[in-house]
Motif scaffolding. Structure first.
Motif, PDB file in Angstrom:
ATOM      1  N   ARG A   1       0.939  -1.319  -0.130  1.00  0.00           N
ATOM      2  CA  ARG A   1       0.003  -0.022  -0.067  1.00  0.00           C
ATOM      3  C   ARG A   1       0.733   1.395   0.110  1.00  0.00           C
ATOM      4  NH1 ARG A   1      -4.650  -0.199   4.433  1.00  0.00           N
ATOM      5  NH2 ARG A   1      -5.010   1.675   3.513  1.00  0.00           N
ATOM      6  N   GLU A   2       2.111   1.102   0.279  1.00  0.00           N
ATOM      7  CA  GLU A   2       3.283   2.253   0.371  1.00  0.00           C
ATOM      8  C   GLU A   2       3.562   2.528  -1.026  1.00  0.00           C
ATOM      9  OE1 GLU A   2       2.807   4.108   2.965  1.00  0.00           O
ATOM     10  OE2 GLU A   2       1.419   2.541   3.933  1.00  0.00           O
ATOM     11  N   ASN A   3       4.610   1.638  -1.411  1.00  0.00           N
ATOM     12  CA  ASN A   3       5.536   2.055  -2.545  1.00  0.00           C
ATOM     13  C   ASN A   3       6.010   3.207  -2.832  1.00  0.00           C
ATOM     14  OD1 ASN A   3       5.321  -0.842  -4.120  1.00  0.00           O
ATOM     15  ND2 ASN A   3       3.063  -0.407  -4.177  1.00  0.00           N
ATOM     16  N   THR A   4       6.569   3.586  -1.672  1.00  0.00           N
ATOM     17  CA  THR A   4       7.310   4.938  -1.390  1.00  0.00           C
ATOM     18  C   THR A   4       8.471   4.912  -0.514  1.00  0.00           C
ATOM     19  OG1 THR A   4       6.705   7.148  -1.155  1.00  0.00           O
ATOM     20  CG2 THR A   4       5.995   5.498   0.280  1.00  0.00           C
ATOM     21  N   ASN A   5       9.112   5.999  -0.343  1.00  0.00           N
ATOM     22  CA  ASN A   5      10.104   6.100   0.576  1.00  0.00           C
ATOM     23  C   ASN A   5      10.174   7.580   1.220  1.00  0.00           C
ATOM     24  OD1 ASN A   5      11.692   7.337  -1.425  1.00  0.00           O
ATOM     25  ND2 ASN A   5      13.053   5.756  -1.486  1.00  0.00           N
ATOM     26  N   PHE A   6      10.466   7.728   2.382  1.00  0.00           N
ATOM     27  CA  PHE A   6      10.573   9.336   2.645  1.00  0.00           C
ATOM     28  C   PHE A   6      11.683   9.442   3.915  1.00  0.00           C
ATOM     29  CE2 PHE A   6       7.679   7.277   5.822  1.00  0.00           C
ATOM     30  CZ  PHE A   6       8.330   7.816   7.062  1.00  0.00           C
ATOM     31  N   ILE A   7      12.433  10.360   3.971  1.00  0.00           N
ATOM     32  CA  ILE A   7      13.118  10.822   5.007  1.00  0.00           C
ATOM     33  C   ILE A   7      12.590  11.978   6.084  1.00  0.00           C
ATOM     34  CG2 ILE A   7      15.452  10.283   3.784  1.00  0.00           C
ATOM     35  CD1 ILE A   7      15.761  13.248   3.418  1.00  0.00           C
ATOM     36  N   LYS A   8      12.895  12.014   7.130  1.00  0.00           N
ATOM     37  CA  LYS A   8      12.141  12.789   8.003  1.00  0.00           C
ATOM     38  C   LYS A   8      13.269  13.217   9.175  1.00  0.00           C
ATOM     39  CE  LYS A   8       8.403  13.259  11.348  1.00  0.00           C
ATOM     40  NZ  LYS A   8       7.294  12.432  12.130  1.00  0.00           N
ATOM     41  N   GLY A   9      13.209  14.420   9.273  1.00  0.00           N
ATOM     42  CA  GLY A   9      14.224  15.273  10.263  1.00  0.00           C
ATOM     43  C   GLY A   9      13.723  15.929  11.271  1.00  0.00           C
ATOM     44  N   SER A  10      13.944  16.121  12.512  1.00  0.00           N
ATOM     45  CA  SER A  10      13.449  16.907  13.616  1.00  0.00           C
ATOM     46  C   SER A  10      14.571  17.556  14.524  1.00  0.00           C
ATOM     47  CB  SER A  10      12.120  16.131  14.327  1.00  0.00           C
ATOM     48  OG  SER A  10      12.855  15.012  14.983  1.00  0.00           O
ATOM     49  N   VAL A  11      13.874  18.743  15.053  1.00  0.00           N
ATOM     50  CA  VAL A  11      14.957  19.430  16.077  1.00  0.00           C
ATOM     51  C   VAL A  11      13.939  19.928  17.196  1.00  0.00           C
ATOM     52  CG1 VAL A  11      16.543  19.901  14.663  1.00  0.00           C
ATOM     53  CG2 VAL A  11      14.895  21.549  14.854  1.00  0.00           C
ATOM     54  N   SER A  12      14.465  19.861  18.318  1.00  0.00           N
ATOM     55  CA  SER A  12      13.576  20.351  19.493  1.00  0.00           C
ATOM     56  C   SER A  12      14.205  21.438  20.238  1.00  0.00           C
ATOM     57  CB  SER A  12      13.252  19.311  20.626  1.00  0.00           C
ATOM     58  OG  SER A  12      14.449  18.883  21.220  1.00  0.00           O
ATOM     59  N   SER A  13      13.286  22.231  20.924  1.00  0.00           N
ATOM     60  CA  SER A  13      13.962  23.394  21.709  1.00  0.00           C
ATOM     61  C   SER A  13      14.627  22.989  22.825  1.00  0.00           C
ATOM     62  CB  SER A  13      12.648  24.006  22.292  1.00  0.00           C
ATOM     63  OG  SER A  13      12.026  23.217  23.065  1.00  0.00           O
ATOM     64  N   THR A  14      14.854  21.656  23.329  1.00  0.00           N
ATOM     65  CA  THR A  14      15.528  21.198  24.114  1.00  0.00           C
ATOM     66  C   THR A  14      17.247  20.664  23.563  1.00  0.00           C
ATOM     67  OG1 THR A  14      14.665  18.913  24.283  1.00  0.00           O
ATOM     68  CG2 THR A  14      13.781  20.690  25.890  1.00  0.00           C
ATOM     69  N   ARG A  15      17.176  20.835  22.419  1.00  0.00           N
ATOM     70  CA  ARG A  15      18.581  20.620  21.601  1.00  0.00           C
ATOM     71  C   ARG A  15      18.563  19.113  21.489  1.00  0.00           C
ATOM     72  NH1 ARG A  15      23.583  24.038  24.684  1.00  0.00           N
ATOM     73  NH2 ARG A  15      22.443  26.216  24.224  1.00  0.00           N
ATOM     74  N   GLY A  16      17.179  18.633  21.176  1.00  0.00           N
ATOM     75  CA  GLY A  16      17.423  16.966  20.768  1.00  0.00           C
ATOM     76  C   GLY A  16      17.328  16.971  19.394  1.00  0.00           C
ATOM     77  N   TYR A  17      17.310  15.863  18.601  1.00  0.00           N
ATOM     78  CA  TYR A  17      17.052  15.923  17.212  1.00  0.00           C
ATOM     79  C   TYR A  17      16.650  14.464  16.918  1.00  0.00           C
ATOM     80  CZ  TYR A  17      21.632  13.563  17.264  1.00  0.00           C
ATOM     81  OH  TYR A  17      22.747  12.488  17.225  1.00  0.00           O
ATOM     82  N   GLY A  18      16.169  14.202  15.799  1.00  0.00           N
ATOM     83  CA  GLY A  18      15.713  12.873  15.222  1.00  0.00           C
ATOM     84  C   GLY A  18      15.958  12.615  13.684  1.00  0.00           C
ATOM     85  N   PHE A  19      16.102  11.556  13.151  1.00  0.00           N
ATOM     86  CA  PHE A  19      16.290  11.552  11.800  1.00  0.00           C
ATOM     87  C   PHE A  19      15.709  10.001  11.466  1.00  0.00           C
ATOM     88  CE2 PHE A  19      18.349   9.170   8.402  1.00  0.00           C
ATOM     89  CZ  PHE A  19      18.113   9.938   7.312  1.00  0.00           C
ATOM     90  N   SER A  20      14.781   9.764  10.396  1.00  0.00           N
ATOM     91  CA  SER A  20      14.169   8.661  10.292  1.00  0.00           C
ATOM     92  C   SER A  20      14.194   8.424   8.463  1.00  0.00           C
ATOM     93  CB  SER A  20      12.655   8.619  10.503  1.00  0.00           C
ATOM     94  OG  SER A  20      12.412   8.720  11.922  1.00  0.00           O
ATOM     95  N   PHE A  21      14.440   6.968   8.175  1.00  0.00           N
ATOM     96  CA  PHE A  21      14.429   6.790   6.901  1.00  0.00           C
ATOM     97  C   PHE A  21      13.468   5.451   6.823  1.00  0.00           C
ATOM     98  CE2 PHE A  21      15.807   3.582   3.588  1.00  0.00           C
ATOM     99  CZ  PHE A  21      16.000   4.420   2.589  1.00  0.00           C
ATOM    100  N   PHE A  22      12.586   5.481   5.776  1.00  0.00           N
ATOM    101  CA  PHE A  22      11.660   4.650   5.496  1.00  0.00           C
ATOM    102  C   PHE A  22      11.503   4.266   3.935  1.00  0.00           C
ATOM    103  CE2 PHE A  22       7.325   3.726   4.184  1.00  0.00           C
ATOM    104  CZ  PHE A  22       6.880   2.748   5.301  1.00  0.00           C
ATOM    105  N   ASP A  23      11.543   3.098   3.859  1.00  0.00           N
ATOM    106  CA  ASP A  23      11.198   2.720   2.474  1.00  0.00           C
ATOM    107  C   ASP A  23      10.592   1.144   2.368  1.00  0.00           C
ATOM    108  OD1 ASP A  23      11.494   2.204  -0.294  1.00  0.00           O
ATOM    109  OD2 ASP A  23      13.720   1.268  -0.253  1.00  0.00           O
ATOM    110  N   ALA A  24       9.387   1.269   1.518  1.00  0.00           N
ATOM    111  CA  ALA A  24       8.656   0.154   1.508  1.00  0.00           C
ATOM    112  C   ALA A  24       8.202  -0.072   0.307  1.00  0.00           C
ATOM    113  CB  ALA A  24       7.292   0.214   2.593  1.00  0.00           C
ATOM    114  N   ARG A  25       8.301  -1.446  -0.432  1.00  0.00           N
ATOM    115  CA  ARG A  25       7.994  -1.729  -1.752  1.00  0.00           C
ATOM    116  C   ARG A  25       7.505  -3.203  -1.824  1.00  0.00           C
ATOM    117  NH1 ARG A  25       9.079   3.031  -4.768  1.00  0.00           N
ATOM    118  NH2 ARG A  25      10.618   4.201  -3.602  1.00  0.00           N
TER     119      ARG A  25
END
Length: 640
Positions: free
Chosen positions: A165-189
């Motif tokens: 149902r996906e057949n896509t990929n994405f990347i996601k980045g986030s930063v927070s006011s407390t100096r945290g961060y996150g990075f995600s990679f997703f690929d489904a086919r």
């Protein structure tokens, strides 16, 4: 409370006054609508006989900006979000003491991801990222007959997205006011008709504001790497997961509640292979192996009382503690469903083997010398055999009765008690019309003491025994829906701390709860939810016994707004009063184009979230500490 609800009301009013704009070109929202039209996955996976079901759809999770499991946990009905003495967030039943709560289970698809040591999901998966999750099903006041896994009273089932149902990929980045961060990679086919895959990776640096105890700062920052892989080949599913965490140990075992140094390094991994057989896929085989490992290190000055140890001596306290342990779990199950026109018979048999290896516990002392207490705890292996059967019979289109029985054989070495509990469940579901449902269940249950609990116990622990009656009534008409959930339970041999060590309490405890929900849908995408719950006649008050929430989902053309206010009533524990809490969250997302979304979220905006209470041995102080920080998070998601 009135002021906070009034403030939120002004915000909601402002939102409602903004006129809707018709949707234009195809966007991410259009893709979500397509998914809805294809029938949401939740409709295919949910099993209401497990308990009383509440579903968070894919659309809900995205508009909530639910980055991690904590974003879901903090508003659960008749539950309270706490932080443990080692810094992990967990959800406990109303009134219960803060703990890792081994009566809550988290499933990723069909895999129970409870850590082998604590028998709880919160030691490792409290910060589970949710980008790869399609929907979450929450079963309240359930029983263990049909799952045939270790018992639970709150079951959270997180289902991953389907590659086809996906057949896509994405990347996601986030930063927070407390100096945290996150990075995600997703690929489904879906590669072809025989092969599909999903791969997901997340790295999160979770920075929290430090708390203060006796003019000393403590924190529970965490660096986490998570990998999940799902492959389906010719009907056989393979799942692989790995999680590494490196986090500060918060209060730890330090007598003053503020370690000079302390960290926990933990690893978790599992492998699953499962397959459905027969034309109707009514026969299922599953095999899994899991591995947990952690290292514990803590140091504390003797001027601050040192570290609480098994042989604590205030004149010669431990000043350093080191611990290490490995756990292996093997699981196999076979289940079969026999369906006829009016009857469904479910049979399941499982085997689970837990091995506790390389356990070590060492202390260094103020006056010199070391001690090795690795041999004081003898439990090294636990085998669990489970046999369960459940039958659901439709008397007619409006009436269903169900009955289930389960027998467990739990064998443990090291001089620990074996258990052979027999549990049962009776249920009745009445649907006189499509918009009216009544459900009621009566069951008995048990919770076996975990490895962690046995370490901190005075003597061999018995299992906790529960008797539970519950009911739910729901009614919907047009844009309105109301549901009432209630329950009564009696607990015998509850495991609780007494003078710093765990033991089975001699008295039985009873409590009853009620939860009322109202939902109003403005249109296909916009809705507002109200909830109020309260627990009565409870003898334990370690957390709030009354609460509720207001949630608003509002869409514009390319803009998605979400707000929630989570309320918990104050309470008193050991003479210390803890005030009411109001946790306000607001989230705003905007689609820059068909493949790019930016999001901004603010949590605990009133800086008045729920507090967790801790006992400080050095000062005999009861110390409330906030559970959730005030924080702002900005994220960018790019689809390819």
């Amino acid at each position: 409370m009135k002021k906070s609800f009034k403030s939120l009301g002004l915000v909601l009013s402002a939102v409602f006054t903004i006129s809707n704009i018709s949707y234009g070109e195809e966007s991410i929202e259009a893709l979500l609508e397509e998914y809805k039209e294809q029938s949401e996955l939740s409709k295919k996976t949910r099993d209401e006989s497990l308990g009383y079901l509440y579903v968070l759809t894919r659309d809900d999770l995205e508009r909530m900006q639910a980055y991690t499991l904590i974003d879901v946990l903090k508003s659960l009905r008749m539950q309270n979000l706490v932080v443990t003495k080692f810094g992990q967030n967990a959800d406990v039943a109303s009134g219960d003491y803060p703990s890792l709560a081994n009566y809550v289970k988290l499933y990723i698809n069909d895999q129970d991801v409870s850590s082998i040591d604590a028998n709880s999901p919160f030691f490792m998966f409290n910060n589970l990222p949710l980008d790869h999750i399609d929907h979450i099903e929450i079963y309240y006041l359930g029983s263990s007959v049909r799952l045939a896994d270790e018992p639970a009273f709150l079951v959270i089932k997180a289902y991953t997205k389907l590659p086809e149902r996906e057949n896509t990929n994405f990347i996601k980045g986030s930063v927070s006011s407390t100096r945290g961060y996150g990075f995600s990679f997703f690929d489904a086919r879906e590669v072809d008709s025989n092969l599909s895959y999903l791969v997901y990776f997340n790295r999160s640096n979770i920075n929290n504001k430090s708390r203060e105890i006796n003019n000393q700062h403590i924190n529970n920052d965490s660096l986490e790497n998570y990998l999940y892989l799902n492959i389906k080949y010719k009907g056989t599913r393979f799942e692989i997961s790995g999680l590494h965490k490196n986090f500060y140990n918060f209060l730890g075992y330090s007598v003053d509640g503020a370690p000079d140094k302390g960290k926990i390094k933990a690893n978790e991994a599992y492998f699953i292979v499962s397959r459905d057989f027969l034309e109707d896929k009514s026969l299922k085989l599953k095999f899994s192996i899991a591995y947990d490992q952690w290292n514990y290190n803590e140091e504390n000055s003797p001027l601050q009382g040192g570290i609480l140890s098994f042989n604590y001596n205030p004149l010669n306290p431990a000043i350093e503690e080191k611990g290490e342990v490995e756990f292996f779990k093997t699981y196999a199950s076979i289940s079969k469903v026999f369906n006829t026109k009016n009857n469904s018979l479910f049979l399941v048999s499982t085997f689970k083997s837990k091995n506790y290896n390389n356990f070590s516990l060492r202390y260094k002392y103020l006056l010199g010398g070391e001690s090795d207490l690795s041999d004081i705890f003898k439990l090294r292996k636990e085998n669990i055999y489970t046999f369960a059967v459940e039958n659901q019979f439709n008397i007619n289109e409006s009436n269903l009765i169900l009955a289930g029985i389960r027998y467990d054989i739990i064998n443990r070495d090291g001089g620990k008690k074996d258990f052979h509990p027999l549990t049962a469940k009776l249920g009745y579901i009445y649907v006189p019309k499509k918009n009216i449902t009544f459900k009621t269940f009566l069951s008995n249950n048990f919770i076996t003491p975990s490895f962690f609990q046995e370490i901190g116990a005075v003597e061999n622990l018995d299992n906790e025994k529960y008797l539970l009656y519950s009911f739910e009534f729901s009614y919907s008409k047009g844009k309105h829906k109301i549901s009432i959930l209630g329950g009564w339970n009696k607990i015998k041999d509850k495991i609780a701390p007494v003078n710093g060590l765990l033991e089975n309490l001699k008295n039985s405890y009873e409590a009853s709860s009620i939860s009322v929900d109202y939902t109003y849908k403005f249109n296909k995408t916009d809705k507002i939810l109200f909830n109020y719950w309260k627990t009565f006649n409870i003898d334990i008050t370690g957390t709030p016994v009354e609460g509720g929430f207001i949630k608003l989902f509002k869409n514009f053309e390319k803009t998605y707004f979400y707000s929630e206010l989570v309320y918990r009533k104050g309470y008193e524990i050991f003479g210390t009063k803890v005030g009411d809490s109001y946790d306000l969250t607001m989230a705003l997302s905007y689609d820059l184009d068909d493949s790019t979304r930016i999001s901004l979220k603010g949590q605990n905006l009133l800086n008045n979230s729920i507090k967790t209470v801790f006992y400080i041995p050095m000062t005999s102080e009861i110390k409330p500490l906030r559970t959730v920080d005030r924080k702002y998070i900005f994220s960018l998601t790019k689809y390819f």
